[in-house]
Scaffold this active site. Structure first.
Site, PDB file in Angstrom:
ATOM      1  N   GLU A  35      -1.219 -16.609  27.734  1.00  0.00           N
ATOM      2  CA  GLU A  35      -0.212 -17.170  26.819  1.00  0.00           C
ATOM      3  C   GLU A  35      -0.654 -18.516  26.285  1.00  0.00           C
ATOM      4  O   GLU A  35      -1.165 -19.356  27.049  1.00  0.00           O
ATOM      5  CB  GLU A  35       1.108 -17.320  27.577  1.00  0.00           C
ATOM      6  CG  GLU A  35       2.312 -16.963  26.780  1.00  0.00           C
ATOM      7  CD  GLU A  35       2.338 -15.489  26.383  1.00  0.00           C
ATOM      8  OE1 GLU A  35       1.977 -15.186  25.229  1.00  0.00           O
ATOM      9  OE2 GLU A  35       2.727 -14.657  27.215  1.00  0.00           O
ATOM     10  N   THR A  37      -3.080 -19.153  24.447  1.00  0.00           N
ATOM     11  CA  THR A  37      -4.538 -19.269  24.462  1.00  0.00           C
ATOM     12  C   THR A  37      -5.131 -18.801  23.137  1.00  0.00           C
ATOM     13  O   THR A  37      -6.278 -19.137  22.833  1.00  0.00           O
ATOM     14  CB  THR A  37      -5.139 -18.398  25.587  1.00  0.00           C
ATOM     15  OG1 THR A  37      -4.559 -17.098  25.481  1.00  0.00           O
ATOM     16  CG2 THR A  37      -4.840 -18.966  26.953  1.00  0.00           C
ATOM     17  N   ASP A  38      -4.370 -18.021  22.355  1.00  0.00           N
ATOM     18  CA  ASP A  38      -4.993 -17.394  21.170  1.00  0.00           C
ATOM     19  C   ASP A  38      -5.460 -18.412  20.147  1.00  0.00           C
ATOM     20  O   ASP A  38      -6.565 -18.319  19.625  1.00  0.00           O
ATOM     21  CB  ASP A  38      -4.099 -16.306  20.544  1.00  0.00           C
ATOM     22  CG  ASP A  38      -2.735 -16.764  20.069  1.00  0.00           C
ATOM     23  OD1 ASP A  38      -2.348 -17.928  20.337  1.00  0.00           O
ATOM     24  OD2 ASP A  38      -2.038 -15.956  19.416  1.00  0.00           O
ATOM     25  N   SER A  66      16.168  -3.672   3.364  1.00  0.00           N
ATOM     26  CA  SER A  66      16.185  -3.552   4.817  1.00  0.00           C
ATOM     27  C   SER A  66      17.366  -2.707   5.240  1.00  0.00           C
ATOM     28  O   SER A  66      18.517  -3.064   4.998  1.00  0.00           O
ATOM     29  CB  SER A  66      16.296  -4.931   5.468  1.00  0.00           C
ATOM     30  OG  SER A  66      16.739  -4.775   6.807  1.00  0.00           O
ATOM     31  N   LEU A 117       9.532 -10.578  20.890  1.00  0.00           N
ATOM     32  CA  LEU A 117       8.857  -9.290  21.015  1.00  0.00           C
ATOM     33  C   LEU A 117       8.088  -8.934  19.742  1.00  0.00           C
ATOM     34  O   LEU A 117       7.670  -7.804  19.542  1.00  0.00           O
ATOM     35  CB  LEU A 117       9.869  -8.197  21.373  1.00  0.00           C
ATOM     36  CG  LEU A 117      10.522  -8.383  22.750  1.00  0.00           C
ATOM     37  CD1 LEU A 117      11.670  -7.407  22.951  1.00  0.00           C
ATOM     38  CD2 LEU A 117       9.500  -8.231  23.873  1.00  0.00           C
ATOM     39  N   SER A 118       7.937  -9.916  18.868  1.00  0.00           N
ATOM     40  CA  SER A 118       7.079  -9.781  17.674  1.00  0.00           C
ATOM     41  C   SER A 118       7.575  -8.778  16.649  1.00  0.00           C
ATOM     42  O   SER A 118       6.798  -7.993  16.100  1.00  0.00           O
ATOM     43  CB  SER A 118       5.639  -9.433  18.077  1.00  0.00           C
ATOM     44  OG  SER A 118       5.091 -10.512  18.766  1.00  0.00           O
ATOM     45  N   SER A 119       8.864  -8.829  16.367  1.00  0.00           N
ATOM     46  CA  SER A 119       9.371  -7.985  15.284  1.00  0.00           C
ATOM     47  C   SER A 119       8.769  -8.423  13.950  1.00  0.00           C
ATOM     48  O   SER A 119       8.546  -7.595  13.069  1.00  0.00           O
ATOM     49  CB  SER A 119      10.899  -8.021  15.226  1.00  0.00           C
ATOM     50  OG  SER A 119      11.351  -9.347  15.042  1.00  0.00           O
ATOM     51  N   ASP A 164      -0.201 -11.517  18.061  1.00  0.00           N
ATOM     52  CA  ASP A 164       0.866 -10.549  17.809  1.00  0.00           C
ATOM     53  C   ASP A 164       0.475  -9.526  16.742  1.00  0.00           C
ATOM     54  O   ASP A 164       0.692  -8.318  16.896  1.00  0.00           O
ATOM     55  CB  ASP A 164       2.143 -11.275  17.375  1.00  0.00           C
ATOM     56  CG  ASP A 164       2.537 -12.359  18.367  1.00  0.00           C
ATOM     57  OD1 ASP A 164       2.102 -12.272  19.534  1.00  0.00           O
ATOM     58  OD2 ASP A 164       3.266 -13.290  17.972  1.00  0.00           O
ATOM     59  N   TYR A 216       6.313 -25.499  19.150  1.00  0.00           N
ATOM     60  CA  TYR A 216       5.110 -24.655  19.136  1.00  0.00           C
ATOM     61  C   TYR A 216       3.962 -25.388  18.452  1.00  0.00           C
ATOM     62  O   TYR A 216       2.845 -25.442  18.981  1.00  0.00           O
ATOM     63  CB  TYR A 216       5.414 -23.339  18.415  1.00  0.00           C
ATOM     64  CG  TYR A 216       4.265 -22.359  18.409  1.00  0.00           C
ATOM     65  CD1 TYR A 216       4.137 -21.389  19.401  1.00  0.00           C
ATOM     66  CD2 TYR A 216       3.298 -22.391  17.407  1.00  0.00           C
ATOM     67  CE1 TYR A 216       3.082 -20.486  19.397  1.00  0.00           C
ATOM     68  CE2 TYR A 216       2.241 -21.490  17.397  1.00  0.00           C
ATOM     69  CZ  TYR A 216       2.140 -20.540  18.390  1.00  0.00           C
ATOM     70  OH  TYR A 216       1.088 -19.652  18.375  1.00  0.00           O
TER      71      TYR A 216
END
Ligand code: GLA
Length: 373
Positions: A35, A37-38, A66, A117-119, A164, A216
């Site tokens: 986590e 680290t990317d 949508s 959760l990367s929607s 992601d 972030y």
């Protein structure tokens, strides 16, 4: 076709009066370990989940729709809504000089939103794969992932790493993906949890985290500063011995990144040799490092990890950016229900909001499911 894919196609038909040229879908993800680290060029180890966003696409001027929000948006401009993700992908591909036609699209998804959760990566990945096929660009999935990331960085305005979008495009069913975020090479590692009686149990704390928040970006800036002080291009290139050159915040952040990279490599080795106990220990260590050194945990995430340990989970940790969102536990299947019960009562006693729980299966990355050329 999956339910979301049917729904996207039906929404397209209802909205635009014709069938879409193609339907693509892409999954959300959980990250097993690795986590923050990317963006330092390090290692991550996510798997795709069995929740997806589908995009039904064709050429046309009808804009974006949508089905989840029951809402239409123009295909151009920028308004801080969900439509910025597909707009950003179109923008990023055109930035490269690709001839991307004007498209109309309908989207439908079942990835829990704003849960870490990367929607957003899922909608980008589905759009990118669909556009690539529609325009006959023939781009690799790895390249598409970098363009999805650029859409986030340069269009949406979130300074995220590559994990992601890469996971959403390249993960394989039944497996996790070890990604080297510097070379952008990856390796599929089987994750046969069911055959060994284990489950990945996910707790959504429902503490809303905005990735766009400064926290972030601050973490990312600290890592860049630490790399500069050590004298390496990225923290990926630093070793534990280099940490003595740092102090204060930079030391804490870099210590997390350097040790987390080592944990990912150890975790992949553990998984390959069937050492789930060892794998779990590394998850607990990752959480402690994210909590104490990287300082991205919140009391709800810590509480779930503590309860998981009490119940006897092999490992548990926050997953994704932190600041809320989800934690995961690697646990014997029959312990999932007791873990849920105990977590619910711990949350209630602490006066936390009500969490949600999921068990996901490691699933297939983005696919074109209808109208493939
Ligand atoms: C978010 C970002 C990723 C990664 C994680 C933390 O999910 O989008 O790029 O940095 O946080 O590991």
């Amino acid at each position: 076709m999956r339910e979301v894919e049917e729904r996207a196609r039906a929404a397209y038909r209802a909205r635009f009066g014709v069938d879409p040229t193609l339907v693509a879908s892409a999954p959300g993800r959980i990250n097993l370990i690795g986590e923050h680290t990317d963006y330092s060029g390090g290692f991550v180890f996510p798997c795709a989940i069995d929740r997806r966003v589908a995009a039904a696409i064709g050429t046309g001027t009808g804009g974006f729709y949508s089905s989840d929000f029951g809402e239409a948006r123009r295909a151009t401009g920028k308004d801080g809504s969900w439509a910025d993700y597909p707009r950003g992908v179109v923008w990023a591909l055109r930035e490269d000089g690709h001839n991307v036609p004007e498209v109309q699209a309908a989207f439908a998804g079942d990835v829990p939103r704003a849960a870490g959760l990367s929607s957003s990566a899922a909608i980008e990945a589905a759009t990118a794969l669909a556009l690539d096929a529609l325009a006959g660009l023939g781009l690799s999935r790895t390249l598409l992932a970098t363009r999805c990331q650029r859409a986030e960085n340069g269009f949406v305005g979130v300074n995220c790493g590559i994990m992601d979008q890469y996971a959403s495009l390249l993960c394989r069913a039944g497996s996790a993906l070890r990604i080297d975020c510097r070379s952008l090479e990856s390796e599929t590692v089987p994750l046969p949890l069911e055959t060994v009686g284990l489950a990945l149990f996910v707790c959504d704390t429902r503490v809303k985290r905005g990735l766009g928040t400064t926290a972030y970006n601050e973490r990312r800036a600290s890592c860049e500063r630490a790399a500069e002080i050590i004298g390496v291009p990225l923290l990926r290139d630093a070793r534990v011995a280099d940490l003595s050159k740092l102090e204060g915040t930079e030391l804490m952040r870099a210590r997390h990144v350097v040790t987390e990279d080592e944990r990912v490599e150890a975790a992949v080795r553990a998984l390959r040799s069937g050492d789930y106990v060892g794998f779990g220990q590394l998850m607990y260590a990752s959480h402690a490092s994210l909590r104490d050194d990287f300082e991205v945990s919140v009391p709800e995430l810590d509480a779930f990890v503590e309860v998981a340990r009490e119940v006897g989970a092999l490992g548990a940790r926050l997953t994704g950016a932190g600041f809320g969102g989800c934690a995961i536990a690697l646990i014997e299947r029959e312990l999932a229900a007791p873990l849920e019960a105990r977590a619910r009562s711990r949350f209630a006693a602490a006066g936390f909001g009500e969490p949600a729980f999921y068990q996901f299966r490691p699933s297939e990355g983005a696919e074109i499911v209808a109208g493939a050329p």
